[in-house]
Design a protein around this motif. Structure first.
Motif, mmCIF file in Angstrom:
data_model
loop_
_atom_site.group_PDB
_atom_site.id
_atom_site.type_symbol
_atom_site.label_atom_id
_atom_site.label_comp_id
_atom_site.label_asym_id
_atom_site.label_seq_id
_atom_site.Cartn_x
_atom_site.Cartn_y
_atom_site.Cartn_z
ATOM 1 N N GLU A 1 0.851 -1.159 0.160
ATOM 2 C CA GLU A 1 -0.138 0.058 0.047
ATOM 3 C C GLU A 1 0.748 1.198 0.158
ATOM 4 O O GLU A 1 1.854 1.324 0.677
ATOM 5 N N LEU A 2 0.469 2.231 -0.987
ATOM 6 C CA LEU A 2 1.146 3.585 -1.051
ATOM 7 C C LEU A 2 0.326 4.569 -0.713
ATOM 8 O O LEU A 2 -0.747 4.591 -1.155
ATOM 9 N N ARG A 3 0.691 5.414 0.498
ATOM 10 C CA ARG A 3 -0.221 6.612 0.800
ATOM 11 C C ARG A 3 0.635 7.747 0.504
ATOM 12 O O ARG A 3 1.817 7.747 1.235
ATOM 13 N N ILE A 4 0.058 8.938 0.238
ATOM 14 C CA ILE A 4 0.559 10.184 0.214
ATOM 15 C C ILE A 4 -0.111 11.239 0.753
ATOM 16 O O ILE A 4 -1.351 11.212 0.530
ATOM 17 N N VAL B 1 5.112 10.400 2.591
ATOM 18 C CA VAL B 1 4.765 9.008 1.857
ATOM 19 C C VAL B 1 5.011 7.902 2.783
ATOM 20 O O VAL B 1 5.780 7.911 3.671
ATOM 21 N N VAL B 2 3.882 7.025 2.768
ATOM 22 C CA VAL B 2 4.110 5.987 3.525
ATOM 23 C C VAL B 2 3.898 4.760 2.809
ATOM 24 O O VAL B 2 3.035 4.654 1.467
ATOM 25 N N TRP B 3 4.928 3.690 2.717
ATOM 26 C CA TRP B 3 4.850 2.669 2.101
ATOM 27 C C TRP B 3 4.566 1.421 3.094
ATOM 28 O O TRP B 3 5.614 1.152 3.829
ATOM 29 N N ALA B 4 3.532 0.692 2.976
ATOM 30 C CA ALA B 4 3.699 -0.544 3.876
ATOM 31 C C ALA B 4 3.152 -1.861 3.053
ATOM 32 O O ALA B 4 2.653 -1.818 1.796
ATOM 33 N N GLU B 5 3.896 -3.156 3.528
ATOM 34 C CA GLU B 5 3.811 -4.093 2.831
ATOM 35 C C GLU B 5 3.321 -5.309 3.866
ATOM 36 O O GLU B 5 4.027 -4.973 5.231
#
Length: 144
Positions: free
Chosen positions: A90-93, A102-106
């Motif tokens: 998931e990519l959130r900006i 920016v958040v990158w969650a896996e």
């Protein structure tokens, strides 16, 4: 399932961060032995498929990811549907001051690897995808 989350601040506005994060082939620039391409659609719509192919000589595996949710320029979610790698990304900006956060969650599951190794998988994910994220958000102009 191994889980990790990365957060970065960028001087770039959200739309620029979005353009960089969704320039899918650039994701392979910092992942060893990996090429990333859009194999179905444009990479900009739910249902599109992005493929990360990791190989060294004749040995390799595919990591197909279906774009399952998209709210440009703030959020996208990918479902990892491969035989080796399963889970989601998931990519959130969001706007933050004059730039963005920016958040990158896996969440990752490696087929055949016992859950005992989840902390090591999460650590490797933070290291590898942290490099990718830093590369994508570097302030030099993005290319597609």
């Amino acid at each position: 399932m191994a889980r990790f989350e990365l957060t970065r601040r960028s001087p770039l506005p959200p739309a620029d961060c979005w353009a960089r994060l969704t320039a899918w082939p650039r994701h392979g620039d910092r992942v060893p032995f990996t090429r990333v391409s859009v194999v179905r659609g444009t990479g900009r719509q739910p249902g599109d498929v992005i493929l990360a192919r990791t190989a060294l000589g004749p040995l390799g595996f595919d990591d197909p990811m279906e774009l399952v949710a998209l709210a440009e320029p703030a959020h996208c979610r990918l479902a990892k549907r491969g035989r080796v790698v399963r889970g989601s990304a998931e990519l959130r900006i969001r706007a933050a001051g004059t730039g963005s956060e920016v958040v990158w969650a896996e969440e990752l599951r490696i087929t055949g690897l016992p859950r005992l190794f989840d902390p090591a998988v999460a650590l490797a994910g933070r290291l590898v995808f942290g490099r990718v994220l830093d590369h994508l958000l570097a302030t030099a102009p993005a290319t597609r």
